[in-house]
Scaffold this active site. Structure first.
Site, short mmCIF file in Angstrom:
data_model
loop_
_atom_site.label_atom_id
_atom_site.label_comp_id
_atom_site.label_asym_id
_atom_site.label_seq_id
_atom_site.Cartn_x
_atom_site.Cartn_y
_atom_site.Cartn_z
N ARG A 20 0.84 -1.22 0.00
CA ARG A 20 0.00 0.00 0.00
C ARG A 20 0.86 1.25 0.00
O ARG A 20 0.60 2.18 -0.77
CB ARG A 20 -0.95 0.03 1.20
N ASN A 38 -5.95 -2.40 1.77
CA ASN A 38 -5.96 -3.86 1.84
C ASN A 38 -7.41 -4.32 1.86
O ASN A 38 -8.28 -3.62 2.37
CB ASN A 38 -5.28 -4.35 3.12
#
Length: 96
Positions: A20, A38
């Site tokens: 991320r 996520n």
């Protein structure tokens, strides 16, 4: 050229490896707006406003990801108007 919007679902070994944060840096480096998070199924999801010319480059970079990642698949999905209404800057969101 007006930006298009793309939702990417990136699967493989992409959680717990800094994916991320890596994606956010890549998006910001390209001047993109959107978010990344996520997902509970172990994948990473991103929504980006991106010119078509840059999308291919972004997807190619996503296939590599950060060093510890192992990307198995990238799915590109259609984006609805309600999904793009609040895009400003680039944000890392919590897991959903």
């Amino acid at each position: 050229m007006a930006p298009e919007h793309a939702r990417l679902i990136i699967s493989g070994r992409v959680q717990g490896v800094g994916y991320r944060a890596w994606f956010a840096r890549e998006a910001e480096r390209r001047g993109l707006t959107g978010w990344v998070r996520n997902r509970r199924d172990g994948s990473v999801e991103a929504l980006v406003a991106v010119d078509a010319a840059i999308l291919g480059d972004l997807v190619a970079a996503c296939r590599q990801g950060p060093p510890a990642a192992r990307v198995a698949e990238i799915e590109i999905l259609a984006v609805g108007e309600s999904d793009i209404a609040l895009l400003a800057g680039f944000t890392v969101l919590p897991t959903a």
